[in-house]
Design a protein around this motif. Structure first.
Motif, PDB file in Angstrom:
ATOM      1  N   MET A   1       0.818  -1.188   0.000  1.00 15.40           N
ATOM      2  CA  MET A   1       0.000   0.000   0.000  1.00 15.40           C
ATOM      3  C   MET A   1       0.865   1.256   0.000  1.00 15.40           C
ATOM      4  O   MET A   1       0.506   2.241  -0.623  1.00 15.40           O
ATOM      5  N   CYS A   2       1.977   1.187   0.709  1.00 13.28           N
ATOM      6  CA  CYS A   2       2.867   2.352   0.750  1.00 13.28           C
ATOM      7  C   CYS A   2       3.383   2.699  -0.642  1.00 13.28           C
ATOM      8  O   CYS A   2       3.452   3.863  -1.007  1.00 13.28           O
ATOM      9  N   ARG A   3       3.733   1.685  -1.404  1.00 22.23           N
ATOM     10  CA  ARG A   3       4.230   1.946  -2.760  1.00 22.23           C
ATOM     11  C   ARG A   3       3.108   2.517  -3.617  1.00 22.23           C
ATOM     12  O   ARG A   3       3.309   3.475  -4.357  1.00 22.23           O
ATOM     13  N   VAL A   4       1.919   1.949  -3.532  1.00 23.25           N
ATOM     14  CA  VAL A   4       0.783   2.451  -4.313  1.00 23.25           C
ATOM     15  C   VAL A   4       0.468   3.889  -3.912  1.00 23.25           C
ATOM     16  O   VAL A   4       0.264   4.755  -4.766  1.00 23.25           O
ATOM     17  N   ALA A   5       0.439   4.144  -2.611  1.00 24.24           N
ATOM     18  CA  ALA A   5       0.155   5.499  -2.124  1.00 24.24           C
ATOM     19  C   ALA A   5       1.207   6.484  -2.633  1.00 24.24           C
ATOM     20  O   ALA A   5       0.873   7.612  -3.018  1.00 24.24           O
ATOM     21  N   ALA A   6       2.456   6.056  -2.653  1.00 24.32           N
ATOM     22  CA  ALA A   6       3.531   6.921  -3.147  1.00 24.32           C
ATOM     23  C   ALA A   6       3.404   7.146  -4.652  1.00 24.32           C
ATOM     24  O   ALA A   6       3.470   8.284  -5.121  1.00 24.32           O
ATOM     25  N   ASP A   7       3.206   6.065  -5.404  1.00 22.41           N
ATOM     26  CA  ASP A   7       3.136   6.173  -6.859  1.00 22.41           C
ATOM     27  C   ASP A   7       1.927   6.971  -7.329  1.00 22.41           C
ATOM     28  O   ASP A   7       2.002   7.698  -8.318  1.00 22.41           O
ATOM     29  N   CYS A   8       0.803   6.828  -6.611  1.00 24.31           N
ATOM     30  CA  CYS A   8      -0.441   7.500  -7.021  1.00 24.31           C
ATOM     31  C   CYS A   8      -0.675   8.819  -6.308  1.00 24.31           C
ATOM     32  O   CYS A   8      -1.616   9.540  -6.625  1.00 24.31           O
ATOM     33  N   GLY A   9       0.146   9.125  -5.315  1.00 24.82           N
ATOM     34  CA  GLY A   9      -0.027  10.369  -4.570  1.00 24.82           C
ATOM     35  C   GLY A   9      -1.313  10.403  -3.760  1.00 24.82           C
ATOM     36  O   GLY A   9      -1.949  11.438  -3.647  1.00 24.82           O
ATOM     37  N   ILE A  10      -1.694   9.246  -3.202  1.00 20.44           N
ATOM     38  CA  ILE A  10      -2.935   9.170  -2.426  1.00 20.44           C
ATOM     39  C   ILE A  10      -2.620   8.887  -0.959  1.00 20.44           C
ATOM     40  O   ILE A  10      -1.492   8.579  -0.602  1.00 20.44           O
ATOM     41  N   PHE A  11      -3.652   8.947  -0.144  1.00 18.72           N
ATOM     42  CA  PHE A  11      -3.554   8.714   1.294  1.00 18.72           C
ATOM     43  C   PHE A  11      -2.436   9.566   1.889  1.00 18.72           C
ATOM     44  O   PHE A  11      -2.400  10.762   1.699  1.00 18.72           O
ATOM     45  N   CYS A  12      -1.528   8.905   2.558  1.00 22.11           N
ATOM     46  CA  CYS A  12      -0.436   9.595   3.253  1.00 22.11           C
ATOM     47  C   CYS A  12       0.726   9.921   2.322  1.00 22.11           C
ATOM     48  O   CYS A  12       1.699  10.503   2.726  1.00 22.11           O
ATOM     49  N   ARG A  13       0.636   9.510   1.081  1.00 21.23           N
ATOM     50  CA  ARG A  13       1.676   9.646   0.058  1.00 21.23           C
ATOM     51  C   ARG A  13       2.793   8.629   0.257  1.00 21.23           C
ATOM     52  O   ARG A  13       3.876   8.746  -0.291  1.00 21.23           O
ATOM     53  N   GLY A  14       2.519   7.627   1.072  1.00 22.38           N
ATOM     54  CA  GLY A  14       3.425   6.497   1.238  1.00 22.38           C
ATOM     55  C   GLY A  14       4.840   6.874   1.612  1.00 22.38           C
ATOM     56  O   GLY A  14       5.073   7.784   2.407  1.00 22.38           O
ATOM     57  N   PHE A  15       5.788   6.181   1.043  1.00 22.52           N
ATOM     58  CA  PHE A  15       7.198   6.401   1.357  1.00 22.52           C
ATOM     59  C   PHE A  15       7.661   7.807   0.996  1.00 22.52           C
ATOM     60  O   PHE A  15       8.597   8.326   1.577  1.00 22.52           O
ATOM     61  N   ARG A  16       7.013   8.407   0.019  1.00 25.55           N
ATOM     62  CA  ARG A  16       7.450   9.709  -0.480  1.00 25.55           C
ATOM     63  C   ARG A  16       7.201  10.844   0.504  1.00 25.55           C
ATOM     64  O   ARG A  16       7.704  11.937   0.333  1.00 25.55           O
ATOM     65  N   ARG A  17       6.406  10.595   1.524  1.00 26.99           N
ATOM     66  CA  ARG A  17       6.143  11.676   2.484  1.00 26.99           C
ATOM     67  C   ARG A  17       7.357  11.958   3.357  1.00 26.99           C
ATOM     68  O   ARG A  17       7.427  12.978   4.023  1.00 26.99           O
ATOM     69  N   TRP A  18       8.323  11.026   3.377  1.00 30.61           N
ATOM     70  CA  TRP A  18       9.501  11.180   4.221  1.00 30.61           C
ATOM     71  C   TRP A  18      10.720  11.542   3.384  1.00 30.61           C
ATOM     72  O   TRP A  18      11.021  10.912   2.380  1.00 30.61           O
ATOM     73  N   GLN A  19      11.464  12.537   3.841  1.00 32.15           N
ATOM     74  CA  GLN A  19      12.766  12.828   3.249  1.00 32.15           C
ATOM     75  C   GLN A  19      13.684  11.652   3.570  1.00 32.15           C
ATOM     76  O   GLN A  19      13.374  10.824   4.423  1.00 32.15           O
ATOM     77  N   ASP A  20      14.838  11.573   2.927  1.00 35.41           N
ATOM     78  CA  ASP A  20      15.739  10.433   3.091  1.00 35.41           C
ATOM     79  C   ASP A  20      16.075  10.134   4.549  1.00 35.41           C
ATOM     80  O   ASP A  20      16.043   8.980   4.973  1.00 35.41           O
ATOM     81  N   ARG A  21      16.389  11.156   5.313  1.00 32.90           N
ATOM     82  CA  ARG A  21      16.787  10.940   6.723  1.00 32.90           C
ATOM     83  C   ARG A  21      15.646  10.342   7.540  1.00 32.90           C
ATOM     84  O   ARG A  21      15.850   9.435   8.336  1.00 32.90           O
ATOM     85  N   GLU A  22      14.435  10.869   7.333  1.00 36.48           N
ATOM     86  CA  GLU A  22      13.279  10.377   8.080  1.00 36.48           C
ATOM     87  C   GLU A  22      12.898   8.971   7.629  1.00 36.48           C
ATOM     88  O   GLU A  22      12.551   8.125   8.449  1.00 36.48           O
ATOM     89  N   PHE A  23      12.988   8.720   6.332  1.00 46.08           N
ATOM     90  CA  PHE A  23      12.735   7.369   5.822  1.00 46.08           C
ATOM     91  C   PHE A  23      13.692   6.392   6.483  1.00 46.08           C
ATOM     92  O   PHE A  23      13.281   5.353   6.990  1.00 46.08           O
ATOM     93  N   ASP A  24      14.971   6.734   6.496  1.00 37.37           N
ATOM     94  CA  ASP A  24      15.982   5.874   7.116  1.00 37.37           C
ATOM     95  C   ASP A  24      15.702   5.672   8.599  1.00 37.37           C
ATOM     96  O   ASP A  24      15.754   4.550   9.109  1.00 37.37           O
ATOM     97  N   ARG A  25      15.362   6.736   9.311  1.00 31.57           N
ATOM     98  CA  ARG A  25      15.096   6.637  10.744  1.00 31.57           C
ATOM     99  C   ARG A  25      13.919   5.705  11.024  1.00 31.57           C
ATOM    100  O   ARG A  25      13.983   4.859  11.897  1.00 31.57           O
TER     101      ARG A  25
END
Length: 111
Positions: A1-25
């Protein structure tokens, strides 16, 4: 779902809502850290992790999971009711009403 949300720009925007540092954290405990994988590849690892958790918990969407203490995402619990209502509106666009002519009803045709 995270990938779909990121690719489609829906819900929370998936993984893309986090900058690199926050994604890593957030994801470091779940998928580890790599010096040779790029962000897209790390997101793919995170997506596989989410899908595995989804299957283990027997839920339809990763967002439905009961998040554990070390979970990188809290699923639906991360959002307010207002956010969830907005997400629903983003996905479901009510079609324009269909005008029904007088005398039209199911099973009645002028043929």
């Amino acid at each position: 779902m995270c990938r779909v949300a990121a690719d489609c720009g829906i819900f929370c925007r998936g993984f893309r809502r986090w900058q690199d540092r926050e994604f890593d954290r957030r994801w470091r405990r779940a998928i580890g850290r790599s010096t040779h994988l790029n962000r897209e590849q790390m997101e793919r690892c995170a997506d596989f992790w989410q899908l595995t958790e989804q299957l283990c918990q027997g839920v339809a969407l990763a967002c439905d999971e009961k998040p554990g203490p070390n979970s990188p995402c809290r699923g639906w619990d991360e959002f307010s009711d207002e956010d969830l209502a907005r997400f629903s509106r983003e996905l479901v666009r009510a079609p324009e009403p269909i005008a029904i002519m007088a005398g039209d009803s199911a099973g009645q045709r002028g043929d």
